[in-house]
Write a protein that holds these residues in place. Sequence first.
Motif, mmCIF file in Angstrom:
data_model
loop_
_atom_site.group_PDB
_atom_site.id
_atom_site.type_symbol
_atom_site.label_atom_id
_atom_site.label_comp_id
_atom_site.label_asym_id
_atom_site.label_seq_id
_atom_site.Cartn_x
_atom_site.Cartn_y
_atom_site.Cartn_z
ATOM 1 N N MET A 1 -8.630 -39.479 21.037
ATOM 2 C CA MET A 1 -9.695 -39.870 21.929
ATOM 3 C C MET A 1 -10.396 -41.074 21.316
ATOM 4 S SD MET A 1 -13.188 -37.761 22.876
ATOM 5 C CE MET A 1 -12.294 -36.417 23.573
ATOM 6 N N LYS A 2 -10.685 -42.031 22.161
ATOM 7 C CA LYS A 2 -11.404 -43.207 21.707
ATOM 8 C C LYS A 2 -12.717 -43.296 22.477
ATOM 9 C CE LYS A 2 -10.957 -48.054 20.624
ATOM 10 N NZ LYS A 2 -10.035 -49.171 20.480
ATOM 11 N N VAL A 3 -13.815 -43.310 21.741
ATOM 12 C CA VAL A 3 -15.141 -43.398 22.330
ATOM 13 C C VAL A 3 -15.712 -44.762 21.963
ATOM 14 C CG1 VAL A 3 -17.463 -42.418 22.405
ATOM 15 C CG2 VAL A 3 -15.475 -40.910 22.097
ATOM 16 N N ILE A 4 -16.033 -45.545 22.978
ATOM 17 C CA ILE A 4 -16.641 -46.853 22.750
ATOM 18 C C ILE A 4 -18.058 -46.822 23.313
ATOM 19 C CG2 ILE A 4 -16.546 -49.325 23.227
ATOM 20 C CD1 ILE A 4 -13.510 -49.001 23.599
ATOM 21 N N ILE A 5 -18.996 -47.138 22.458
ATOM 22 C CA ILE A 5 -20.401 -47.194 22.842
ATOM 23 C C ILE A 5 -20.781 -48.666 22.931
ATOM 24 C CG2 ILE A 5 -22.744 -46.597 22.150
ATOM 25 C CD1 ILE A 5 -21.321 -44.179 20.653
ATOM 26 N N CYS A 6 -21.278 -49.060 24.074
ATOM 27 C CA CYS A 6 -21.592 -50.470 24.289
ATOM 28 C C CYS A 6 -22.662 -50.942 23.301
ATOM 29 C CB CYS A 6 -22.061 -50.708 25.722
ATOM 30 S SG CYS A 6 -22.279 -52.469 26.104
ATOM 31 N N SER A 7 -22.411 -52.099 22.744
ATOM 32 C CA SER A 7 -23.309 -52.644 21.722
ATOM 33 C C SER A 7 -24.163 -53.793 22.237
ATOM 34 C CB SER A 7 -22.485 -53.128 20.518
ATOM 35 O OG SER A 7 -21.625 -54.180 20.917
ATOM 36 N N CYS A 8 -24.183 -54.016 23.547
ATOM 37 C CA CYS A 8 -24.990 -55.120 24.072
ATOM 38 C C CYS A 8 -26.477 -54.821 23.860
ATOM 39 C CB CYS A 8 -24.684 -55.370 25.555
ATOM 40 S SG CYS A 8 -25.420 -54.200 26.706
ATOM 41 N N ALA A 9 -27.293 -55.843 23.977
ATOM 42 C CA ALA A 9 -28.730 -55.700 23.728
ATOM 43 C C ALA A 9 -29.379 -54.695 24.672
ATOM 44 C CB ALA A 9 -29.410 -57.055 23.852
ATOM 45 N N ILE A 52 -19.097 -53.790 25.895
ATOM 46 C CA ILE A 52 -18.226 -53.559 27.053
ATOM 47 C C ILE A 52 -18.945 -53.828 28.374
ATOM 48 C CG2 ILE A 52 -16.678 -51.945 25.890
ATOM 49 C CD1 ILE A 52 -18.247 -49.653 27.262
ATOM 50 N N LYS A 53 -20.080 -54.496 28.310
ATOM 51 C CA LYS A 53 -20.876 -54.697 29.529
ATOM 52 C C LYS A 53 -20.110 -55.443 30.623
ATOM 53 C CE LYS A 53 -23.197 -58.950 28.107
ATOM 54 N NZ LYS A 53 -24.482 -59.534 27.730
ATOM 55 N N LYS A 54 -19.245 -56.346 30.255
ATOM 56 C CA LYS A 54 -18.494 -57.134 31.248
ATOM 57 C C LYS A 54 -17.422 -56.298 31.955
ATOM 58 C CE LYS A 54 -20.117 -61.254 29.782
ATOM 59 N NZ LYS A 54 -20.622 -62.393 30.351
ATOM 60 N N GLU A 55 -17.151 -55.103 31.434
ATOM 61 C CA GLU A 55 -16.141 -54.239 32.040
ATOM 62 C C GLU A 55 -16.699 -53.409 33.196
ATOM 63 O OE1 GLU A 55 -14.137 -51.885 29.052
ATOM 64 O OE2 GLU A 55 -14.071 -53.586 27.666
ATOM 65 N N VAL A 56 -18.027 -53.418 33.348
ATOM 66 C CA VAL A 56 -18.679 -52.598 34.368
ATOM 67 C C VAL A 56 -19.486 -53.504 35.290
ATOM 68 C CG1 VAL A 56 -20.351 -50.746 34.755
ATOM 69 C CG2 VAL A 56 -18.802 -50.629 32.807
ATOM 70 N N GLU A 57 -19.258 -53.354 36.573
ATOM 71 C CA GLU A 57 -19.995 -54.156 37.550
ATOM 72 C C GLU A 57 -21.458 -53.725 37.576
ATOM 73 O OE1 GLU A 57 -19.736 -54.710 42.315
ATOM 74 O OE2 GLU A 57 -17.848 -54.714 41.219
ATOM 75 N N ASP A 58 -22.365 -54.679 37.676
ATOM 76 C CA ASP A 58 -23.808 -54.428 37.696
ATOM 77 C C ASP A 58 -24.272 -53.621 36.479
ATOM 78 O OD1 ASP A 58 -24.199 -55.771 40.134
ATOM 79 O OD2 ASP A 58 -23.768 -53.946 41.284
ATOM 80 N N TYR A 59 -23.749 -53.975 35.311
ATOM 81 C CA TYR A 59 -24.069 -53.225 34.094
ATOM 82 C C TYR A 59 -25.561 -53.175 33.809
ATOM 83 C CZ TYR A 59 -25.033 -57.482 31.478
ATOM 84 O OH TYR A 59 -25.583 -58.651 31.038
ATOM 85 N N GLU A 60 -26.309 -54.180 34.307
ATOM 86 C CA GLU A 60 -27.744 -54.222 34.039
ATOM 87 C C GLU A 60 -28.452 -52.978 34.542
ATOM 88 O OE1 GLU A 60 -26.167 -56.548 35.903
ATOM 89 O OE2 GLU A 60 -26.319 -58.455 34.846
ATOM 90 N N LYS A 61 -27.917 -52.377 35.592
ATOM 91 C CA LYS A 61 -28.531 -51.195 36.195
ATOM 92 C C LYS A 61 -27.891 -49.896 35.718
ATOM 93 C CE LYS A 61 -29.419 -53.845 40.349
ATOM 94 N NZ LYS A 61 -29.054 -54.047 41.744
ATOM 95 N N ASP A 70 -10.209 -44.061 29.124
ATOM 96 C CA ASP A 70 -10.276 -44.987 30.257
ATOM 97 C C ASP A 70 -11.404 -44.656 31.232
ATOM 98 O OD1 ASP A 70 -8.076 -46.467 29.387
ATOM 99 O OD2 ASP A 70 -6.672 -45.076 30.336
ATOM 100 N N THR A 71 -12.284 -43.748 30.859
ATOM 101 C CA THR A 71 -13.358 -43.300 31.740
ATOM 102 C C THR A 71 -14.697 -43.860 31.272
ATOM 103 O OG1 THR A 71 -12.166 -41.228 32.146
ATOM 104 C CG2 THR A 71 -14.509 -41.263 32.683
ATOM 105 N N TYR A 72 -15.420 -44.453 32.206
ATOM 106 C CA TYR A 72 -16.741 -45.000 31.895
ATOM 107 C C TYR A 72 -17.829 -43.997 32.248
ATOM 108 C CZ TYR A 72 -14.496 -49.517 31.348
ATOM 109 O OH TYR A 72 -13.697 -50.537 30.930
ATOM 110 N N ILE A 73 -18.831 -43.933 31.405
ATOM 111 C CA ILE A 73 -20.024 -43.156 31.692
ATOM 112 C C ILE A 73 -21.172 -44.155 31.746
ATOM 113 C CG2 ILE A 73 -21.580 -41.337 30.925
ATOM 114 C CD1 ILE A 73 -19.244 -40.177 29.309
#
Length: 101
Positions: A1-9, A52-61, A70-73
Amino acid sequence: MKVIICSCARCTAHGNEYLFDSANVVKTDVEYAYEVEGFDNPPQIEIEYKNIKKEVEDYEKKSPLVKIDDTYITKATPEVLMEKMYEILSVEWENLKGISK
């Protein structure tokens, strides 16, 4: 299992460090459970920070973001992250318990 936690500001401002800590709790719990039950080769759980913010549409919200395989939360909380990780791992655990009986 690979867990990626977004590191954007934005995700950092919304508490991604709590997500990282929670993912590590699951990893430690699973390794301990395998050891106690005498099972070899606990599942490999890789946890990393990555933007990974660019991988999700409207990440700001939708921050904070987490990706498990492969699953986003979106709007992730430690509880939801841990629940999803345990859900994925429980299938393997049940298979092992069935084999060992």
